[in-house]
Design an enzyme around this catalytic site. Sequence first.
Site, mmCIF file in Angstrom:
data_model
loop_
_atom_site.group_PDB
_atom_site.id
_atom_site.type_symbol
_atom_site.label_atom_id
_atom_site.label_comp_id
_atom_site.label_asym_id
_atom_site.label_seq_id
_atom_site.Cartn_x
_atom_site.Cartn_y
_atom_site.Cartn_z
ATOM 1 N NE ARG A 99 0.116 -22.879 25.504
ATOM 2 C CZ ARG A 99 0.973 -22.361 24.574
ATOM 3 N NH1 ARG A 99 0.669 -21.164 23.862
ATOM 4 N NH2 ARG A 99 2.113 -22.836 24.283
ATOM 5 C CE LYS A 132 0.796 -27.114 23.020
ATOM 6 N NZ LYS A 132 1.284 -27.557 24.410
ATOM 7 N N GLY A 133 -0.313 -20.929 20.379
ATOM 8 C CA GLY A 133 -0.737 -19.890 20.817
ATOM 9 C C GLY A 133 -1.851 -19.067 20.274
ATOM 10 C CD GLU A 174 1.129 -17.291 14.466
ATOM 11 O OE1 GLU A 174 0.580 -17.145 15.546
ATOM 12 O OE2 GLU A 174 2.074 -17.910 14.304
ATOM 13 C CG ASP A 175 0.141 -16.307 19.351
ATOM 14 O OD1 ASP A 175 0.286 -16.854 18.191
ATOM 15 O OD2 ASP A 175 0.733 -16.650 20.232
ATOM 16 C CG ASP A 197 8.932 -12.012 19.425
ATOM 17 O OD1 ASP A 197 9.475 -10.963 19.458
ATOM 18 O OD2 ASP A 197 9.261 -12.783 20.240
ATOM 19 C CG ASP A 233 3.555 -20.640 26.129
ATOM 20 O OD1 ASP A 233 3.758 -19.969 25.163
ATOM 21 O OD2 ASP A 233 4.070 -21.463 26.768
ATOM 22 C CG PHE A 291 7.892 -12.581 28.817
ATOM 23 C CD1 PHE A 291 6.789 -13.381 28.496
ATOM 24 C CD2 PHE A 291 9.029 -13.343 29.497
ATOM 25 C CE1 PHE A 291 6.957 -14.889 28.337
ATOM 26 C CE2 PHE A 291 9.119 -14.738 29.297
ATOM 27 C CZ PHE A 291 8.108 -15.555 28.728
HETATM 28 C C1 PRP Z 1 4.656 -18.019 18.713
HETATM 29 C C2 PRP Z 1 3.689 -17.255 17.865
HETATM 30 C C3 PRP Z 1 4.446 -17.269 16.499
HETATM 31 C C4 PRP Z 1 5.795 -17.197 16.784
HETATM 32 C C5 PRP Z 1 6.226 -15.935 16.621
HETATM 33 O O1 PRP Z 1 4.719 -19.531 18.850
HETATM 34 O O2 PRP Z 1 2.696 -18.290 17.611
HETATM 35 O O3 PRP Z 1 4.138 -18.534 15.811
HETATM 36 O O4 PRP Z 1 5.865 -17.409 18.144
HETATM 37 O O5 PRP Z 1 7.694 -15.299 16.636
HETATM 38 P P1 PRP Z 1 8.681 -15.116 15.901
HETATM 39 O O6 PRP Z 1 8.087 -14.085 15.150
HETATM 40 O O7 PRP Z 1 9.882 -14.743 16.437
HETATM 41 O O8 PRP Z 1 8.841 -16.345 14.676
HETATM 42 P P2 PRP Z 1 5.561 -20.126 20.010
HETATM 43 O O9 PRP Z 1 6.933 -20.532 19.377
HETATM 44 O O10 PRP Z 1 5.873 -19.508 21.402
HETATM 45 O O11 PRP Z 1 4.736 -21.461 20.351
HETATM 46 P P3 PRP Z 1 3.169 -21.726 20.632
HETATM 47 O O12 PRP Z 1 2.325 -20.933 19.532
HETATM 48 O O13 PRP Z 1 2.927 -23.067 20.824
HETATM 49 O O14 PRP Z 1 3.057 -21.093 22.085
#
Ligand code: PRP
Length: 187
Positions: A169, A47-48, A103-104, A107, A163, A156
């Site tokens: 969000r 969703k992000g 992508e958002d 990480d 979220d 964070f």
């Molecule tokens: C977030 C973001 C990426 C992922 C990045 O999604 O949208 O897909 O984490 O993290 P990484 O580099 O450690 O793999 P999240 O799992 O928080 O789900 P969401 O988008 O539904 O909030």
Amino acid sequence: MDMQEYQGRIKGVLITKEEIRRRIAEVGAEISKEYEGKPLLLVSVLKGAFVFMADFCRAVTVPCEIGFMRVRSYFDSTVSSGEVEILMDLDQDISNYHVVLVEDIVDTGRTLSLLVERLKQRNPLSLEVVTLLDKPDRRVVDFQADRVLFTIEDRFVIGYGLDCGELFRNLPDIAEYDVDYAAEVTV
Ligand code: PRP
């Protein structure tokens, strides 16, 4: 979460909506120039990234299609490899498109590295990753997005699609979440 805690958890704004808007305009212009005259598909992972996608696609001035996916990643805690399960897939064949993944946040890099591999197997004309945020200090696997709007420290972050426990969000800016928030006790 009551209103007092909700507001208390928002430690402060890290990136304002105006700063976001300016960077989106810049990167949107880059993408528009690069893909002019080419079949372009912008793909977002829910969703992000939904807020970023909504603004980013409107900064792209050339014809493009929009697609969404939902994924869930699984990782072995002892090794950096893992698997990504596609919960909701694109509804088109991507072999005739230049794909830009919107992508958002990157990480650890695990989700994107796995997803990029999966999408490359579908033979798009090209594939690149645009990310709103990059947290290089958190990287576990070797992954670098092609375009990064903001590189941030290991904080964070919430808001603008991101979220904490599915809340925040809808904040218009990117803010820091206060993990140490404690309700003030009045006696
Ligand atoms: C977030 C973001 C990426 C992922 C990045 O999604 O949208 O897909 O984490 O993290 P990484 O580099 O450690 O793999 P999240 O799992 O928080 O789900 P969401 O988008 O539904 O909030």
